[in-house]
Design an enzyme around this catalytic site. Structure first.
Site, mmCIF file in Angstrom:
data_model
loop_
_atom_site.group_PDB
_atom_site.id
_atom_site.type_symbol
_atom_site.label_atom_id
_atom_site.label_comp_id
_atom_site.label_asym_id
_atom_site.label_seq_id
_atom_site.Cartn_x
_atom_site.Cartn_y
_atom_site.Cartn_z
ATOM 1 N N TYR A 109 0.871 -1.180 0.000
ATOM 2 C CA TYR A 109 0.000 0.000 0.000
ATOM 3 C C TYR A 109 0.910 1.233 0.000
ATOM 4 O O TYR A 109 1.892 1.292 0.751
ATOM 5 C CB TYR A 109 -0.907 -0.027 1.237
ATOM 6 C CG TYR A 109 -1.516 1.317 1.537
ATOM 7 C CD1 TYR A 109 -2.343 1.947 0.618
ATOM 8 C CD2 TYR A 109 -1.242 1.975 2.727
ATOM 9 C CE1 TYR A 109 -2.872 3.196 0.874
ATOM 10 C CE2 TYR A 109 -1.781 3.232 2.998
ATOM 11 C CZ TYR A 109 -2.587 3.832 2.064
ATOM 12 O OH TYR A 109 -3.100 5.080 2.319
ATOM 13 N N ASP A 182 -0.320 -7.549 7.240
ATOM 14 C CA ASP A 182 -1.374 -6.551 7.104
ATOM 15 C C ASP A 182 -2.589 -7.304 6.545
ATOM 16 O O ASP A 182 -2.600 -7.728 5.388
ATOM 17 C CB ASP A 182 -0.908 -5.433 6.160
ATOM 18 C CG ASP A 182 -1.947 -4.321 6.016
ATOM 19 O OD1 ASP A 182 -3.152 -4.609 6.154
ATOM 20 O OD2 ASP A 182 -1.553 -3.173 5.748
ATOM 21 N N LYS A 207 -11.235 0.121 6.893
ATOM 22 C CA LYS A 207 -11.732 -0.631 5.744
ATOM 23 C C LYS A 207 -12.822 -1.624 6.170
ATOM 24 O O LYS A 207 -13.831 -1.222 6.684
ATOM 25 C CB LYS A 207 -10.546 -1.308 5.052
ATOM 26 C CG LYS A 207 -9.358 -0.349 4.817
ATOM 27 C CD LYS A 207 -9.710 0.764 3.869
ATOM 28 C CE LYS A 207 -8.804 1.978 3.805
ATOM 29 N NZ LYS A 207 -7.492 1.988 4.368
HETATM 30 C C1 PLP Z 1 -3.570 -2.443 3.108
HETATM 31 C C2 PLP Z 1 -3.560 -1.155 3.876
HETATM 32 N N1 PLP Z 1 -2.818 -1.042 4.976
HETATM 33 C C3 PLP Z 1 -2.771 0.099 5.694
HETATM 34 C C4 PLP Z 1 -3.461 1.218 5.300
HETATM 35 C C5 PLP Z 1 -3.359 2.496 6.096
HETATM 36 O O1 PLP Z 1 -4.487 2.682 6.892
HETATM 37 P P1 PLP Z 1 -5.109 4.113 7.280
HETATM 38 O O2 PLP Z 1 -5.509 4.767 6.011
HETATM 39 O O3 PLP Z 1 -6.264 3.745 8.170
HETATM 40 O O4 PLP Z 1 -4.039 4.875 7.992
HETATM 41 C C6 PLP Z 1 -4.280 1.142 4.151
HETATM 42 C C7 PLP Z 1 -5.051 2.332 3.716
HETATM 43 O O5 PLP Z 1 -5.579 2.369 2.634
HETATM 44 C C8 PLP Z 1 -4.321 -0.067 3.420
HETATM 45 O O6 PLP Z 1 -5.060 -0.184 2.315
#
Ligand code: PLP
Length: 387
Positions: A109, A182, A207
């Site tokens: 990401y 993740d 999400k």
């Molecule tokens: C796979 C993944 N990990 C981490 C994150 C980061 O999370 P946040 O946007 O809640 O800080 C995202 C955000 O889109 C994501 O898609």
């Protein structure tokens, strides 16, 4: 049933609804109240009620969420943060020291990549990208004695590559490193990395966990209590905690995670069927397709294949942008995992921060987060948008 029983014996849906909270002993409230308080009355100096002292350190609404997500991931302790990235940063600084090294996905990401490349690097943490779908490549990227974390997403964002969690745990542990997964894309309903050997699960609860696009949050779940101590210390010391209102929303979302995920998967399968036979779609990327290189691993470690679908259009970037701008039921926007369907162009939007790096994504790629609307409407919308 006691909290402990919910946590370890009940089915997923029962845990989702009950774990982390017993009806309030004073009022019987079946849902945890939003404890909008920064501090707590002490019964004499140091006489804390239930350990609550100050809401950065602990807040009962956050405690309920943390217990719930720990139970869903089959972990021992959960920690809730202000965002997924806050959770990631807290984990990194709980475990790594300047001079250490981490292996990250070569299609991470964009925000995760930026965190390692622009923030943690300045702090003295080195990183090397490797393909999560290639255990040998990950093993080769490890620097024995220096690598403290092997960080994977599976499925990855946005290319939906699949990493073999059990095999990656073996490789990480052989080198004395921890495996971090993740689990944002799969959610704990579809995949429980700790049961496959991972040491830490990371979520952007923004999400699927929250599920309604109305709250930003993050979580970490661990099994090892010594590691939990470190993370708990840093959660309080760094202070990027989830507030009570956000914790309440996320907890409410988690209660319906199982039913939502099943519908996300049903609808994604319908959309994939449609896209795979469309002449203007060159490639459909979905771990549920037998042609997907990670299908076999996904079949082994996931319950179903999720609501995220990526596809490449035959008309290049211009056509990809047009498709994103033409849909009416799919909303053009970043993020994913909510009840409403979203569409985006990773190259220009979520992954713009990796442009020009090894992690750049194809320009003709479109990513969709398939929501839980009527499947026929979703297919008709994409058909119209593809032209
Ligand atoms: C796979 C993944 N990990 C981490 C994150 C980061 O999370 P946040 O946007 O809640 O800080 C995202 C955000 O889109 C994501 O898609």
């Amino acid at each position: 049933m006691s909290e402990q029983q919910h946590r370890h014996k009940s089915g997923f849906e029962t845990r989702a609804i009950h774990a982390g909270y017993e009806p309030d002993p004073t009022t019987g409230a079946v849902i945890p109240p939003i404890y909008a308080t920064s501090t707590y009355k002490q019964d004499g100096v140091g006489g804390l009620r239930g350990g609550y002292e100050y809401s950065r350190s602990a807040n009962p609404t956050r405690t309920a969420l943390e217990g719930n997500i720990a139970a869903l991931e089959d972990g021992e302790r959960g920690f809730a943060f202000a965002s997924g990235l806050a959770a990631e940063d807290t984990l990194v600084r709980s475990v790594c020291r300047p001079g250490d090294h981490v292996v990250i996905p070569d299609d991470a990401y964009g925000g995760t990549f930026r965190l390692f490349d622009k923030v943690e690097k300045v702090w003295g943490l080195e990183h090397s990208p490797a393909a999560v779908s290639d255990v040998d490549e990950v093993a080769a990227a490890i620097r024995p004695g220096e690598t403290t974390l092997v960080w994977v997403e599976t499925p990855t964002n946005p290319l939906l590559n699949v990493g073999d969690i059990a095999a990656l745990a073996g490789v990480a542990h052989d080198a004395g490193a921890l495996l971090v997964v993740d689990n944002t894309f799969a959610s704990p309903y579809l995949q429980q990395p700790l049961t496959l050997g991972a040491d830490v699960v990371v979520h952007s609860t923004t999400k699927y966990c929250g599920g309604h696009s109305d709250v930003v949050g993050g979580a970490l779940v661990v099994r090892d209590l010594e590691l939990a101590e470190k993370v708990g210390f840093h959660q309080n010391a760094m202070g990027a905690v989830a507030g009570p209102f956000d914790s309440w929303l996320t907890l409410r979302g988690l209660k319906t995670l199982a039913v939502r995920m099943d519908r996300h998967c049903d609808n994604a399968e319908r959309v994939v069927d449609f896209l795979t036979s469309h002449p203007k779609v060159g490639e459909v990327i979905y771990p549920g397709l037998e042609t997907h290189p990670g299908h076999e691993v996904a079949q082994r470690q996931m319950k179903r294949y999720g609501g995220m679908v990526s596809f490449r259009v035959t008309g290049g970037e211009k056509h990809a942008l047009q498709v994103c701008e033409r849909t009416e039921v799919f909303t053009l926007g970043e993020s994913l995992g909510g009840v409403e369907s979203l569409i985006e162009h990773p190259g220009r939007m979520t992954h713009a921060s990796v442009a020009g790096t090894d992690l750049e994504v194809p320009a003709d790629l479109v990513r969709i987060s398939v929501g839980i609307e009527t499947a026929d409407d979703l297919v008709a919308d994409l058909e119209r948008a593809l032209g």
